[in-house]
Design a protein around this motif. Structure first.
Motif: not given
Length: 69
Positions: A58-63, A65-69
């Motif tokens: 499942p990809l929904t468990r990631h925040d 904020e983790e994908f911001k540079l």
């Protein structure tokens, strides 16, 4: 498992049987038989086995904020 030692001896996995429709197989030895049929002439064909699909993570468990540079 695909190559386990104890195989269900159904015509679905036999080298002498071919699929007709969802409920019946055509057997070289016995003719038209149900899918669950089994006999002493059974020879396992591993290419007729369809493995179960792996579960996707499942990809929904990631925040986000983790994908911001």
């Amino acid at each position: 498992m695909l190559f386990r030692r104890k195989i269900d001896r159904y015509c679905t996995y036999c080298q002498f049987a071919g699929k007709m429709d969802g409920e019946h197989m055509i057997c070289q030895k016995y003719g038209v038989v149900p899918v669950e049929h089994h006999c002493r002439k059974f020879r396992y064909d591993p290419l007729k086995r369809v493995p179960a699909r792996p579960q996707s993570a499942p990809l929904t468990r990631h925040d986000p904020e983790e994908f911001k540079l």
